[in-house]
Design an enzyme around this catalytic site. Sequence first.
Site, PDB file in Angstrom:
ATOM      1  N   PRO A 250       0.820  -1.209   0.000  1.00 30.44           N
ATOM      2  CA  PRO A 250       0.000   0.000   0.000  1.00 30.44           C
ATOM      3  C   PRO A 250       0.855   1.260   0.000  1.00 30.44           C
ATOM      4  O   PRO A 250       1.651   1.482   0.916  1.00 30.44           O
ATOM      5  CB  PRO A 250      -0.817  -0.113   1.289  1.00 30.44           C
ATOM      6  CG  PRO A 250      -0.418  -1.383   1.938  1.00 30.44           C
ATOM      7  CD  PRO A 250       0.770  -1.926   1.266  1.00 30.44           C
ATOM      8  N   GLU A 251       0.714   2.038  -1.051  1.00 30.82           N
ATOM      9  CA  GLU A 251       1.337   3.362  -1.123  1.00 30.82           C
ATOM     10  C   GLU A 251       0.197   4.376  -1.226  1.00 30.82           C
ATOM     11  O   GLU A 251      -0.952   4.025  -0.996  1.00 30.82           O
ATOM     12  CB  GLU A 251       2.269   3.442  -2.336  1.00 30.82           C
ATOM     13  CG  GLU A 251       3.343   2.368  -2.326  1.00 30.82           C
ATOM     14  CD  GLU A 251       4.260   2.418  -3.554  1.00 30.82           C
ATOM     15  OE1 GLU A 251       4.410   3.492  -4.152  1.00 30.82           O
ATOM     16  OE2 GLU A 251       4.821   1.365  -3.909  1.00 30.82           O
TER      17      GLU A 251
ATOM     18  N   ARG B 231      16.633  -0.940  -2.770  1.00 31.36           N
ATOM     19  CA  ARG B 231      15.392  -1.532  -3.265  1.00 31.36           C
ATOM     20  C   ARG B 231      15.529  -1.976  -4.712  1.00 31.36           C
ATOM     21  O   ARG B 231      16.235  -1.346  -5.498  1.00 31.36           O
ATOM     22  CB  ARG B 231      14.240  -0.531  -3.218  1.00 31.36           C
ATOM     23  CG  ARG B 231      14.121   0.223  -1.955  1.00 31.36           C
ATOM     24  CD  ARG B 231      12.796  -0.050  -1.265  1.00 31.36           C
ATOM     25  NE  ARG B 231      12.843   0.472   0.080  1.00 31.36           N
ATOM     26  CZ  ARG B 231      13.208  -0.269   1.120  1.00 31.36           C
ATOM     27  NH1 ARG B 231      13.548  -1.520   0.970  1.00 31.36           N
ATOM     28  NH2 ARG B 231      13.240   0.271   2.319  1.00 31.36           N
TER      29      ARG B 231
ATOM     30  N   LYS C 174       1.259   7.700   3.765  1.00 31.67           N
ATOM     31  CA  LYS C 174       0.757   6.323   3.796  1.00 31.67           C
ATOM     32  C   LYS C 174       0.027   6.017   5.093  1.00 31.67           C
ATOM     33  O   LYS C 174      -0.367   4.882   5.328  1.00 31.67           O
ATOM     34  CB  LYS C 174       1.922   5.341   3.621  1.00 31.67           C
ATOM     35  CG  LYS C 174       2.697   5.500   2.318  1.00 31.67           C
ATOM     36  CD  LYS C 174       3.854   4.518   2.256  1.00 31.67           C
ATOM     37  CE  LYS C 174       4.837   4.907   1.174  1.00 31.67           C
ATOM     38  NZ  LYS C 174       6.060   4.082   1.219  1.00 31.67           N
TER      39      LYS C 174
ATOM     40  N   ARG D  54       2.565 -10.025   7.552  1.00 30.51           N
ATOM     41  CA  ARG D  54       3.956  -9.870   8.010  1.00 30.51           C
ATOM     42  C   ARG D  54       4.124  -8.929   9.196  1.00 30.51           C
ATOM     43  O   ARG D  54       5.225  -8.788   9.713  1.00 30.51           O
ATOM     44  CB  ARG D  54       4.826  -9.392   6.844  1.00 30.51           C
ATOM     45  CG  ARG D  54       4.861 -10.422   5.752  1.00 30.51           C
ATOM     46  CD  ARG D  54       5.816 -10.048   4.655  1.00 30.51           C
ATOM     47  NE  ARG D  54       5.479 -10.830   3.478  1.00 30.51           N
ATOM     48  CZ  ARG D  54       6.005 -10.654   2.280  1.00 30.51           C
ATOM     49  NH1 ARG D  54       6.899  -9.720   2.098  1.00 30.51           N
ATOM     50  NH2 ARG D  54       5.649 -11.398   1.279  1.00 30.51           N
TER      51      ARG D  54
ATOM     52  N   HIS E  41      -4.413 -13.979  10.409  1.00 30.65           N
ATOM     53  CA  HIS E  41      -3.563 -12.811  10.636  1.00 30.65           C
ATOM     54  C   HIS E  41      -4.373 -11.533  10.871  1.00 30.65           C
ATOM     55  O   HIS E  41      -3.879 -10.439  10.675  1.00 30.65           O
ATOM     56  CB  HIS E  41      -2.582 -12.592   9.481  1.00 30.65           C
ATOM     57  CG  HIS E  41      -1.756 -13.801   9.180  1.00 30.65           C
ATOM     58  ND1 HIS E  41      -0.760 -14.247  10.012  1.00 30.65           N
ATOM     59  CD2 HIS E  41      -1.795 -14.661   8.136  1.00 30.65           C
ATOM     60  CE1 HIS E  41      -0.214 -15.346   9.491  1.00 30.65           C
ATOM     61  NE2 HIS E  41      -0.827 -15.622   8.358  1.00 30.65           N
TER      62      HIS E  41
END
Length: 296
Positions: free
Chosen positions: A2-3, A267, A57, A119, A100
């Site tokens: 998600p950006e 990255r 964000k 995560r 989760h």
Amino acid sequence: MPELPEVETIVRGLKQTLPGRRILAVRLGKTDFIDDPVQLGELLPGCRIESVTRHGKFIAFALAPTAPAANSDAPVHLFVHLGMTGQLTVRLAADSAPPHTHVRFALDDGRELRYTDIRRFGRIQLVADSEVGAFRDRLGEDPLEISEAEFARRLGARHARVKALLLDQRTLRGIGNIYSDESLWRARIHPARRADLLTRDQLRTLRNAVRSVLQTAIRLRGSSISDYVDAEGNPGSFQLRHRAYQREGKPCARCKAQIRRTIVAGRSSYFCPVCQPPPRAQKRARQRNRGKKRRG
DNA sequence: AGCTCTTCCTGAAAGC
DNA sequence: TGCTTTCAGGAAGAGC
């Protein structure tokens, strides 16, 4: 991941139904990504959700205590960062929750706001009303609102690689790996170029590319690569318009050269070696400078 | 100032 | 087939 466009899509969805709702109860699973889980559980029941907004964000919920029995009468803001795999959805409380799912806010209309994060790279924190300003000040300008002059001022004097600056939330808030690569491809700028060596023209082109990429991505409700879904649980479709990100070996949509992958700012960075020429001149300049230093 | 490395975490995919 | 290894990455902090 998600950006800005994904978070914007989620926030627009949450705005439809959450403001005015009261939080009845908080159920927690794993809490290692929550600043103060005890406070979260004690403070939030009884609070009304006043608004939902996006800051880069981050998703910010403005909360106001309603019941006299509430533990505190000071308004508080809940900030949620989705990290890599975080999801915020609103579902009927009776519906089963996916694995989760670590936070469930029971609402006064029979539904619940759920935070699911495989995560747990996301973050959830409470910020006091008085500290919200300082919290926001740590972030740079919104890339959709920044002026051409301010964009050039923020980036144009920096020696860092342009991609590192696009990713730096203190420079611009909301851009991540997908939209930096897509913007740089559209602006025909190599991710490893030093920002201060870009021309005025390139800075202007880059700012416009960032804007149009983000606007189009918002229109298409974000990019669903692995885990992203909006507040209703639906994927976006901007991943179908990606021109660089995760397209190693595939033909450039402009020149048919093969998209390449390199590491910039730690990255994976995808670029067209023809449309976005690597900074050779820069490399030579650095080598010359190293020579000078050794001699001097 | 800016770069690199490390840490957090899980699951998919690649390697053997 | 089935196990082990590798990789993906947002952000923060350490160290150079």
